[in-house]
Design an enzyme around this catalytic site. Structure first.
Site, mmCIF file in Angstrom:
data_model
loop_
_atom_site.group_PDB
_atom_site.id
_atom_site.type_symbol
_atom_site.label_atom_id
_atom_site.label_comp_id
_atom_site.label_asym_id
_atom_site.label_seq_id
_atom_site.Cartn_x
_atom_site.Cartn_y
_atom_site.Cartn_z
ATOM 1 N N ILE A 71 0.903 -1.156 0.000
ATOM 2 C CA ILE A 71 0.000 0.000 0.000
ATOM 3 C C ILE A 71 0.940 1.203 0.000
ATOM 4 C CG2 ILE A 71 -0.240 -0.182 2.536
ATOM 5 C CD1 ILE A 71 -2.938 1.201 2.335
ATOM 6 N N SER A 72 0.706 2.145 -0.910
ATOM 7 C CA SER A 72 1.652 3.248 -1.092
ATOM 8 C C SER A 72 1.713 4.159 0.142
ATOM 9 C CB SER A 72 1.254 4.080 -2.313
ATOM 10 O OG SER A 72 1.083 3.243 -3.433
ATOM 11 N N GLN A 73 2.801 4.920 0.214
ATOM 12 C CA GLN A 73 2.976 5.897 1.300
ATOM 13 C C GLN A 73 1.908 6.991 1.189
ATOM 14 O OE1 GLN A 73 6.672 8.014 1.008
ATOM 15 N NE2 GLN A 73 6.205 9.280 2.783
#
Ligand code: SAH
Length: 224
Positions: A71-73
């Protein structure tokens, strides 16, 4: 709070406090768009991460979601949403390639009338659909497909966002844009990626670099 396995679970009030803390950090890092900020306040990131990572759900970090994906930053997702909004002349629809856990998909659902999202890993599609349904988000269509060359059909989009990095942007993805549309994508090999923003305006196509990023590579084919 801890669940039966001793993992810290996210009790509602404390999650809201932690989520607002994350939003403050995003603002401190320079995120300004009120709609983006509101979307981050509304969408509960802890619902999109697995139990062992619950305590980190509101840290500004990427987290594993399985199948070697992340899950992206949050800051990078916020930056992407902000750039998309400031370059979208209309908000009719957005195409996302790489739904993953569905978190950015949920944020986009607050910012555009309709979201079409493509994900190549079947179990991600199922989980993302369940999460979006549990949040009563109804303006998203999720496809299980390889989106590296765009999607089937002749719908064109106000905005296109890639959540996995190609070595170069496929011209078929650019062809999915409306005449005044924009596309944002991480581009390049794993250790040397740039976030690129492509803006179509008045019949011209302009490219802007938004800095260095680290995304998973785009992969062809699907996994059931
Ligand atoms: N925005 C997502 C990012 C997930 S990581 C999130 O925050 O959860 C990138 C995702 O892109 C992965 O789920 C990966 O399976 C997907 N992906 C990679 N190549 C793809 C392709 N060709 N078509 C569709 N999805 C792809």
């Amino acid at each position: 709070m801890h669940d039966a396995k001793g993992h810290r679970s996210c009790e509602k009030a404390s999650c809201t406090v932690r989520r607002y803390g994350l939003v403050r950090k995003l603002i401190n890092r320079g995120i300004q768009n009120a709609e983006v900020i509101q979307a981050f306040r509304v969408i509960p990131r802890h619902l999109f991460v697995a139990t062992p990572f619950q305590s980190q759900a509101y840290d500004d970090v990427p987290l594993p979601i399985g199948y070697d994906q992340t899950i992206s930053q949050p800051y990078i997702v916020a930056l992407i949403c902000e750039r998309l909004l400031s370059n979208s002349t209309a908000r009719v629809n957005v195409l996302e390639i790489g739904a993953g856990c569905g978190y950015q998909t949920a944020l986009l659902s607050q910012l555009y009338d309709r979201v079409v999202s493509v994900e190549r890993i079947g179990p991600f599609v199922n989980t993302a659909r369940e999460r979006l349904a549990s949040l009563k988000i109804e303006n998203v269509v999720l496809h299980h497909a390889d989106g590296s060359e765009g999607i089937q059909g002749d719908e064109t989009f106000c905005a296109v966002v890639l959540s996995a990095a190609p070595l170069a942007i496929d011209s078929r993805l650019l062809a999915m844009l409306r005449p005044e549309g924009c596309l944002i994508a991480p581009v390049g090999p794993p250790n040397n990626q740039t976030l690129k923003l492509i803006i179509c305006k008045n019949g011209e196509v302009r490219e802007e670099s938004q800095g260095s990023v680290r995304f998973v590579p785009i992969v062809r084919g699907t996994i059931n």
